[in-house]
Design a protein around this motif. Structure first.
Motif, PDB file in Angstrom:
ATOM      1  N   GLN A  32     -14.093 -33.925  17.792  1.00 60.21           N
ATOM      2  CA  GLN A  32     -14.603 -34.898  18.744  1.00 60.21           C
ATOM      3  C   GLN A  32     -13.446 -35.696  19.354  1.00 60.21           C
ATOM      4  OE1 GLN A  32     -17.754 -35.077  19.689  1.00 60.21           O
ATOM      5  NE2 GLN A  32     -18.320 -33.435  18.250  1.00 60.21           N
ATOM      6  N   PRO A  33     -13.542 -36.061  20.641  1.00 58.34           N
ATOM      7  CA  PRO A  33     -12.491 -36.897  21.241  1.00 58.34           C
ATOM      8  C   PRO A  33     -12.522 -38.313  20.687  1.00 58.34           C
ATOM      9  CG  PRO A  33     -14.297 -36.583  22.789  1.00 58.34           C
ATOM     10  CD  PRO A  33     -14.589 -35.702  21.606  1.00 58.34           C
ATOM     11  N   LEU A  34     -11.392 -38.988  20.838  1.00 59.10           N
ATOM     12  CA  LEU A  34     -11.267 -40.365  20.341  1.00 59.10           C
ATOM     13  C   LEU A  34     -11.111 -41.326  21.516  1.00 59.10           C
ATOM     14  CD1 LEU A  34     -10.603 -42.514  18.059  1.00 59.10           C
ATOM     15  CD2 LEU A  34      -8.202 -41.981  18.551  1.00 59.10           C
ATOM     16  N   PRO A  35     -11.999 -42.317  21.651  1.00 58.84           N
ATOM     17  CA  PRO A  35     -11.760 -43.384  22.629  1.00 58.84           C
ATOM     18  C   PRO A  35     -11.023 -44.545  21.961  1.00 58.84           C
ATOM     19  CG  PRO A  35     -14.040 -43.457  21.852  1.00 58.84           C
ATOM     20  CD  PRO A  35     -13.352 -42.359  21.091  1.00 58.84           C
ATOM     21  N   PHE A  36      -9.987 -45.053  22.613  1.00 60.03           N
ATOM     22  CA  PHE A  36      -9.274 -46.217  22.070  1.00 60.03           C
ATOM     23  C   PHE A  36      -8.657 -47.002  23.219  1.00 60.03           C
ATOM     24  CE2 PHE A  36      -5.852 -43.320  22.746  1.00 60.03           C
ATOM     25  CZ  PHE A  36      -4.689 -44.056  22.839  1.00 60.03           C
ATOM     26  N   ARG A  96      10.702 -37.469  20.242  1.00 56.41           N
ATOM     27  CA  ARG A  96      10.322 -38.538  19.323  1.00 56.41           C
ATOM     28  C   ARG A  96       8.908 -38.314  18.798  1.00 56.41           C
ATOM     29  NH1 ARG A  96      11.550 -44.218  22.080  1.00 56.41           N
ATOM     30  NH2 ARG A  96      10.953 -44.897  19.975  1.00 56.41           N
ATOM     31  N   LEU A  97       8.600 -38.923  17.661  1.00 52.97           N
ATOM     32  CA  LEU A  97       7.299 -38.776  17.032  1.00 52.97           C
ATOM     33  C   LEU A  97       6.251 -39.537  17.840  1.00 52.97           C
ATOM     34  CD1 LEU A  97       6.117 -37.415  14.487  1.00 52.97           C
ATOM     35  CD2 LEU A  97       6.360 -39.627  13.328  1.00 52.97           C
ATOM     36  N   LEU A  98       5.167 -38.844  18.193  1.00 50.12           N
ATOM     37  CA  LEU A  98       4.163 -39.433  19.062  1.00 50.12           C
ATOM     38  C   LEU A  98       3.478 -40.640  18.415  1.00 50.12           C
ATOM     39  CD1 LEU A  98       2.968 -38.949  21.879  1.00 50.12           C
ATOM     40  CD2 LEU A  98       1.157 -37.621  20.814  1.00 50.12           C
ATOM     41  N   THR A  99       3.250 -40.592  17.124  1.00 51.97           N
ATOM     42  CA  THR A  99       2.610 -41.717  16.443  1.00 51.97           C
ATOM     43  C   THR A  99       3.520 -42.937  16.350  1.00 51.97           C
ATOM     44  OG1 THR A  99       3.249 -40.668  14.349  1.00 51.97           O
ATOM     45  CG2 THR A  99       0.996 -40.318  15.124  1.00 51.97           C
ATOM     46  N   ASN A 100       4.822 -42.753  16.576  1.00 53.48           N
ATOM     47  CA  ASN A 100       5.726 -43.903  16.662  1.00 53.48           C
ATOM     48  C   ASN A 100       5.751 -44.499  18.067  1.00 53.48           C
ATOM     49  OD1 ASN A 100       6.429 -43.666  13.987  1.00 53.48           O
ATOM     50  ND2 ASN A 100       8.300 -42.511  14.370  1.00 53.48           N
ATOM     51  N   LEU A 101       5.397 -43.682  19.054  1.00 56.68           N
ATOM     52  CA  LEU A 101       5.393 -44.163  20.430  1.00 56.68           C
ATOM     53  C   LEU A 101       4.092 -44.889  20.764  1.00 56.68           C
ATOM     54  CD1 LEU A 101       6.877 -40.965  22.121  1.00 56.68           C
ATOM     55  CD2 LEU A 101       8.082 -43.101  21.622  1.00 56.68           C
ATOM     56  N   ILE A 102       2.983 -44.465  20.150  1.00 58.27           N
ATOM     57  CA  ILE A 102       1.673 -45.082  20.387  1.00 58.27           C
ATOM     58  C   ILE A 102       1.216 -45.663  19.063  1.00 58.27           C
ATOM     59  CG2 ILE A 102      -0.670 -44.684  21.218  1.00 58.27           C
ATOM     60  CD1 ILE A 102       0.443 -42.166  22.623  1.00 58.27           C
ATOM     61  N   ARG A 103       1.288 -46.977  18.946  1.00 58.10           N
ATOM     62  CA  ARG A 103       1.083 -47.633  17.661  1.00 58.10           C
ATOM     63  C   ARG A 103      -0.367 -48.064  17.412  1.00 58.10           C
ATOM     64  NH1 ARG A 103       5.709 -49.234  15.040  1.00 58.10           N
ATOM     65  NH2 ARG A 103       7.447 -47.900  15.689  1.00 58.10           N
ATOM     66  N   SER A 104      -1.297 -47.621  18.232  1.00 57.00           N
ATOM     67  CA  SER A 104      -2.692 -47.995  18.009  1.00 57.00           C
ATOM     68  C   SER A 104      -3.153 -47.439  16.659  1.00 57.00           C
ATOM     69  CB  SER A 104      -3.575 -47.451  19.128  1.00 57.00           C
ATOM     70  OG  SER A 104      -4.938 -47.592  18.796  1.00 57.00           O
ATOM     71  N   PRO A 105      -3.720 -48.287  15.777  1.00 55.29           N
ATOM     72  CA  PRO A 105      -4.177 -47.771  14.464  1.00 55.29           C
ATOM     73  C   PRO A 105      -5.221 -46.668  14.596  1.00 55.29           C
ATOM     74  CG  PRO A 105      -4.080 -50.173  14.461  1.00 55.29           C
ATOM     75  CD  PRO A 105      -3.871 -49.741  15.879  1.00 55.29           C
ATOM     76  N   ASP A 106      -6.144 -46.796  15.559  1.00 53.78           N
ATOM     77  CA  ASP A 106      -7.156 -45.756  15.738  1.00 53.78           C
ATOM     78  C   ASP A 106      -6.518 -44.429  16.141  1.00 53.78           C
ATOM     79  OD1 ASP A 106      -9.109 -47.590  15.145  1.00 53.78           O
ATOM     80  OD2 ASP A 106      -9.520 -48.098  17.232  1.00 53.78           O
ATOM     81  N   PHE A 107      -5.529 -44.502  17.026  1.00 53.79           N
ATOM     82  CA  PHE A 107      -4.857 -43.273  17.462  1.00 53.79           C
ATOM     83  C   PHE A 107      -4.077 -42.643  16.320  1.00 53.79           C
ATOM     84  CE2 PHE A 107      -1.129 -41.108  19.204  1.00 53.79           C
ATOM     85  CZ  PHE A 107      -1.733 -40.202  20.066  1.00 53.79           C
ATOM     86  N   VAL A 108      -3.354 -43.441  15.562  1.00 55.87           N
ATOM     87  CA  VAL A 108      -2.560 -42.909  14.445  1.00 55.87           C
ATOM     88  C   VAL A 108      -3.480 -42.270  13.412  1.00 55.87           C
ATOM     89  CG1 VAL A 108      -0.993 -43.508  12.572  1.00 55.87           C
ATOM     90  CG2 VAL A 108      -0.683 -44.539  14.834  1.00 55.87           C
ATOM     91  N   ASP A 109      -4.596 -42.934  13.083  1.00 56.12           N
ATOM     92  CA  ASP A 109      -5.532 -42.355  12.110  1.00 56.12           C
ATOM     93  C   ASP A 109      -6.103 -41.040  12.615  1.00 56.12           C
ATOM     94  OD1 ASP A 109      -5.079 -44.524  10.505  1.00 56.12           O
ATOM     95  OD2 ASP A 109      -6.893 -45.606  11.113  1.00 56.12           O
ATOM     96  N   TYR A 110      -6.394 -40.977  13.906  1.00 54.54           N
ATOM     97  CA  TYR A 110      -6.957 -39.744  14.485  1.00 54.54           C
ATOM     98  C   TYR A 110      -5.939 -38.607  14.404  1.00 54.54           C
ATOM     99  CZ  TYR A 110      -8.721 -36.547  18.084  1.00 54.54           C
ATOM    100  OH  TYR A 110      -9.154 -35.444  18.763  1.00 54.54           O
ATOM    101  N   MET A 111      -4.681 -38.875  14.746  1.00 53.53           N
ATOM    102  CA  MET A 111      -3.666 -37.827  14.742  1.00 53.53           C
ATOM    103  C   MET A 111      -3.355 -37.334  13.333  1.00 53.53           C
ATOM    104  SD  MET A 111      -3.011 -37.341  17.927  1.00 53.53           S
ATOM    105  CE  MET A 111      -1.475 -36.443  17.978  1.00 53.53           C
ATOM    106  N   LEU A 112      -3.520 -38.203  12.343  1.00 56.27           N
ATOM    107  CA  LEU A 112      -3.209 -37.818  10.963  1.00 56.27           C
ATOM    108  C   LEU A 112      -4.419 -37.282  10.220  1.00 56.27           C
ATOM    109  CD1 LEU A 112      -0.881 -40.794   9.912  1.00 56.27           C
ATOM    110  CD2 LEU A 112      -0.220 -38.544  10.773  1.00 56.27           C
ATOM    111  N   SER A 113      -5.606 -37.412  10.812  1.00 58.39           N
ATOM    112  CA  SER A 113      -6.822 -37.021  10.094  1.00 58.39           C
ATOM    113  C   SER A 113      -6.981 -35.515   9.979  1.00 58.39           C
ATOM    114  CB  SER A 113      -8.049 -37.621  10.799  1.00 58.39           C
ATOM    115  OG  SER A 113      -8.225 -37.030  12.085  1.00 58.39           O
ATOM    116  N   GLY A 114      -6.504 -34.783  11.000  1.00 60.56           N
ATOM    117  CA  GLY A 114      -6.706 -33.337  11.012  1.00 60.56           C
ATOM    118  C   GLY A 114      -8.075 -32.909  11.492  1.00 60.56           C
TER     119      GLY A 114
END
Length: 451
Positions: free
Chosen positions: A185-189, A163-181
């Protein structure tokens, strides 16, 4: 005379030599068979005529062709479903071909077994890591994750694989980080009341690794440190303000002896308060920084409690009724740490019990453990405060705590001493009806004494 094999010609590569040998293995038997059939066909033609000889030669070639086709069929069948791991019995050049194919197949099986073992060891090692590891493909579909990642991100490999990871973790910060490329730097959320640090690492053209780290406890520790510094600064600022105010007043104006004595008395009280606060802070810091377990010396509890109760009576000034019931049971541990913990329990009972109240102290052994109980009939504590009493500088009533000269660190010291001595603190209280503090020690913590 023995003929010496001259070996390969100078400058010939191993590949060229192998190719020439393979060609000889094919052409020499083929020519021998063709020559033998031709001779036999000529002999048959001489006996039975040309037509019979040609027919014999044709049938012989057809038989050889059938044998070759049958051998090819056996190869295909054996490669698909090898029977018992053994190659079919053949003859001539096909025997060499089957032997070479069997070697290749066995080497492939060994490689697959080694790869499976390596993969199992890799997954086992990844499963033991405290940090989470998630493997995703080029478009962020979940391929594998270790137990730490499942705990951090709420994943279930058997349910979420593919399954798509961004569908499993719906945090907006996480989704933006995964799609940003941008993954330098690491992301805290925040995820399910946890603070998770994630970073994506590319390791193949079609796969990526997401590393997760739970920093919730670190954040709590940082918050506790900040609160400790802020509370300590606040607690020290109050007496310093009083002392500095009196000193400025004494320097700027004249005063009579009575006023001067009263102000000196108040400054002495504030100085003693700061001294107690600094002493408790140093004690708590020392307890938190200790790594080695406490000593296993025998601590005589009966004389220790007799002395601490006398000190509590002196602190009370006769305003409370303090009783002591003690059995002669000793503990293993650090004498000074246990004395500090017991003294804090007794002084708290005196400070927070109104004048005329009763304080009962008991030490003894039951079927399960040895325990010290300090019970009073004082003001009591509301239920919502009980779980936070061992926090540093936590006070139920700040006004009353300052009036009784408490530092707010006593029960925090008790908690850390008990942790080092494998003890347990139980607090039962009802507002307006008193409190009972009980510390219990396991049987393994008792010190046996031969009188």
């Amino acid at each position: 005379m023995t003929r010496v094999n001259p070996g390969p010609k100078p400058g010939a590569s191993p590949g060229t030599v192998a190719s020439s040998r393979s060609a000889r293995k094919f052409w020499v038997p083929a020519l021998l068979w063709f020559g033998l059939l031709s001779l036999v066909a000529v002999a048959v033609a001489a006996v039975g005529g040309a037509i019979v000889g040609l027919l014999f030669f044709s049938l012989s070639l057809a038989g050889l062709l059938f044998l070759q086709m049958w051998s090819l069929y056996q190869i295909e069948r054996w490669m698909d479903t090898p029977v018992g791991g053994r190659r079919p019995k053949t003859w001539g050049l096909w025997a060499h071909a089957f032997a070479a194919l069997e070697d290749i197949r066995l080497e492939d099986e060994r490689s697959r077994a080694d790869m499976a073992e390596w993969l199992a060891r890799f997954r086992q090692a990844m499963s033991l890591l405290p940090d989470g590891v998630v493997i995703v493909d080029g478009v962020m579909h979940l391929e594998w994750c270790n137990p730490a990642a499942q705990a951090h991100l709420g994943l279930d490999l058997t349910r979420d694989e593919g399954r798509l990871l961004t569908n499993l973790i719906r945090s907006p910060d996480f989704v933006d980080y995964m799609l940003s490329g941008r993954f330098e730097q690491p992301l805290p959320f925040m995820h399910h009341d946890r603070k998770i640090l994630v970073q994506l690492i590319s390791f193949e053209s079609r796969r990526q690794i997401l590393v997760t780290h739970d920093v919730t406890q670190n954040e709590k520790m940082d918050t506790m440190r900040r609160d400790f510094i802020a509370n300590a600064s606040h607690e020290l600022r109050t007496p310093l303000t009083v002392i500095n105010g009196f000193l400025e007043h004494a320097l700027s104006s004249e005063m009579n002896e009575e006023t001067r004595q009263r102000q000196l008395h108040l400054m002495a009280e504030q100085g003693q308060r700061m001294q107690r606060l600094v002493a408790d802070m140093l004690t708590l810091t020392r307890l938190e920084s200790l790594v080695q377990p406490p000593s296993s010396d025998a601590v005589r509890i009966k004389p220790l409690l007799n002395r601490l109760v006398e000190e509590a009576r002196a602190l009370s000034g006769g305003k409370h009724s303090i009783t002591l019931q003690v059995q002669d049971v000793d503990l293993k541990g650090n004498h000074d740490e246990l004395e500090s913990a017991f003294a804090n329990l007794l002084s708290n009972a005196v400070r927070y019990t109104p004048d005329g109240g009763r304080i009962d102290v008991s030490w003894g052994m039951d079927d399960e453990c040895a325990s010290l109980a300090v019970a009073d009939d004082g003001i009591g504590i509301a239920a919502e405060h009980l779980s936070r009493l061992t926090e540093r500088f936590y006070r139920v009533d700040k006004t009353r705590s300052r009036a009784t000269q408490g530092t707010g660190l006593g029960l925090a010291i008790v908690k850390h001493v008990l942790l080092r001595h494998r003890g347990r603190l139980e607090i039962t209280s009802e507002y307006g009806k008193g409190s009972r503090f009980k510390v219990s020690f396991q049987r393994a913590q008792l010190a046996l004494r031969q009188d």
